[in-house]
Write a protein that holds these residues in place. Structure first.
Motif, mmCIF file in Angstrom:
data_model
loop_
_atom_site.group_PDB
_atom_site.id
_atom_site.type_symbol
_atom_site.label_atom_id
_atom_site.label_comp_id
_atom_site.label_asym_id
_atom_site.label_seq_id
_atom_site.Cartn_x
_atom_site.Cartn_y
_atom_site.Cartn_z
ATOM 1 N N ALA A 115 41.358 30.172 -18.417
ATOM 2 C CA ALA A 115 42.587 30.224 -17.624
ATOM 3 C C ALA A 115 43.753 30.658 -18.499
ATOM 4 N N ALA A 118 47.284 26.365 -16.739
ATOM 5 C CA ALA A 118 46.706 25.341 -15.874
ATOM 6 C C ALA A 118 47.580 24.097 -15.902
ATOM 7 N N ALA A 139 45.133 26.337 -11.619
ATOM 8 C CA ALA A 139 44.978 27.291 -12.714
ATOM 9 C C ALA A 139 45.176 28.718 -12.226
ATOM 10 N N HIS A 141 44.284 32.804 -13.640
ATOM 11 C CA HIS A 141 43.638 33.682 -14.618
ATOM 12 C C HIS A 141 43.747 35.105 -14.091
ATOM 13 N N LEU A 171 35.438 28.360 -14.854
ATOM 14 C CA LEU A 171 35.652 29.779 -14.553
ATOM 15 C C LEU A 171 34.533 30.574 -15.200
#
Length: 172
Positions: A115, A118, A139, A141, A171
């Motif tokens: 990320a 977050a 989060a 990304h 993730l």
């Protein structure tokens, strides 16, 4: 006598197993449309709808399961650019806290592999006259943003199940 007892044991074991229905039936889930994995406590359902996140219109996909009045959910969407994805994180957090008339008891920047940013929160509030609790991990990304939440009656939420759900979020 021993023969009857020997025959009755498998029947008793079968009946005992049929009567077992675990409330929390944890299962691995990989999203087909967003790069994440998580463990849900029951079979999740998924739906997508348009939402307004502080003036940004996005399609948000929510995958959720409910167990004993506690909702375990992951929401995800794609913003036009990374900066707006980070803004979406703050907007989601604010909206969820507001939904249960909550007060954030604890908020911290979180370490999340993969990320860009977050936030973790714990909040308490009331909904429909019931004390409610919310634990969330938010989060961003790249252009994608995520909310991983556990929300429900304060008496029904256990740290064990909440921690298991949120810590299992990865993730890909």
């Amino acid at each position: 006598m021993q023969k009857r007892l020997f025959c009755a044991l498998p029947l008793a074991a079968t009946l005992l197993l049929l009567g077992c229905n675990p409330t929390y039936n944890w299962r691995d889930y990989s999203s087909p449309d967003a790069p994440y994995r998580i463990m849900f406590p029951a079979k999740p359902a998924t739906h997508t709808r348009a939402v307004d996140l502080d003036g940004m219109q996005v399609e948000m996909t929510m995958t959720a399961a409910e167990v004993e009045g506690v909702m375990f959910a992951v929401g995800t969407g794609v913003a036009p650019d990374p900066a707006r994805a980070q803004a979406a994180v703050a907007a989601m957090k604010t909206a969820l806290v507001r939904n249960i008339g909550a007060k954030v008891e604890h908020e911290s920047a979180a370490a999340a592999a993969g990320a860009d940013s977050a936030i973790d929160i714990d909040a308490v509030g009331n909904a429909n006259g019931q004390p409610m609790k919310l634990r969330g991990h938010f989060a961003a990304h790249g252009k994608r943003f995520y909310q991983v939440i556990v929300m429900g009656r304060a008496t029904a939420m256990t740290p064990e199940h909440t921690d298991q759900f949120i810590s299992s979020f990865t993730l890909l």
